[in-house]
Design an enzyme around this catalytic site. Sequence first.
Site, PDB file in Angstrom:
ATOM      1  N   SER A 166      42.990  33.977  37.646  1.00 43.76           N
ATOM      2  CA  SER A 166      43.320  35.188  36.907  1.00 43.76           C
ATOM      3  C   SER A 166      42.680  35.154  35.518  1.00 43.76           C
ATOM      4  O   SER A 166      41.476  34.983  35.396  1.00 43.76           O
ATOM      5  CB  SER A 166      44.840  35.365  36.851  1.00 43.76           C
ATOM      6  OG  SER A 166      45.187  36.681  36.503  1.00 43.76           O
ATOM      7  N   ASP A 184      44.950  39.141  42.883  1.00 42.41           N
ATOM      8  CA  ASP A 184      45.083  38.111  41.847  1.00 42.41           C
ATOM      9  C   ASP A 184      45.364  36.730  42.438  1.00 42.41           C
ATOM     10  O   ASP A 184      46.264  36.555  43.259  1.00 42.41           O
ATOM     11  CB  ASP A 184      46.227  38.523  40.913  1.00 42.41           C
ATOM     12  CG  ASP A 184      46.250  37.737  39.627  1.00 42.41           C
ATOM     13  OD1 ASP A 184      46.407  36.501  39.687  1.00 42.41           O
ATOM     14  OD2 ASP A 184      46.108  38.348  38.562  1.00 42.41           O
TER      15      ASP A 184
END
Length: 276
Positions: A38, A164
């Site tokens: 991320s 993500d």
Amino acid sequence: MTTAFVLGGGGVLGAVEVGMLRALFERDIAPDLVLGTSIGALNGAMVARDPDPSVIPKLTALWEGAAAGGADVYGDSPLRTVRRAVSTGTHLWSSAPLKQALVDEFGDLTFEELPIRFQVCAASIERAAEHWFDSGPVVDAVVASAAVPGLLPPAKVGDEHYLDGGIVNSIPLGRAVQLGASRVFVLQVGRIDRPLTVPKRPWEVAKVSFEIARRHRFNRELEELPASVEAHVLPARGTSGKDDSVLGTRDFSGMQERIDLTYEATVAYLDEHLSP
């Protein structure tokens, strides 16, 4: 000794990783391997491209730019955001501004061109699996790793779609060990220490569930480390009261103070735990 930097996710809280990196490089600790998830994928890409102290002013400028114009990276006007949410039914913001910012920074840089080994974690939708990018364009991998569910659309790379990486491996300590790291520095944003409370609203249930899962995996991997691996979980400071909910995703207030506090805490940690 193979030294790995593991950079975890955490949205705007990821700025504190700059303070940790500054302290590490000032002590002449450089990575042989960088892993990112991320926002840690973005910070990690910067480090993998410039694995030396010169990356600190570049990272600082990147975060200052985001603080000055967060809306340009994280979304549109409230009206457009609502329209997009209604029309797509899946996300609030377009990923185009983020991708353009990354292209401006990295261009068509590939993993193969980086001076050190770098890998990025994302969650494959079609395979329902953890996926590690280690070849091809760096920008595509970072966009995929940062595709926060509900906020940004799934990122398509090749024939697959990704969300993500924090969903499957928010702080990839175990991956570093699998790849042969004998010394690991974990750059995390402080969320692993936040006390959790019983949720009272539907969206709080989802958030608490995610936090339990991500913390459980990290703590398990930490407990299962081989005796031959030296691990250092660096301290984050100034993030405990920071809003990391959807409403706080554009809030960069106090960013430099958190970076500085984390730098000071990391210096103190390194002084205590590493030999001169």
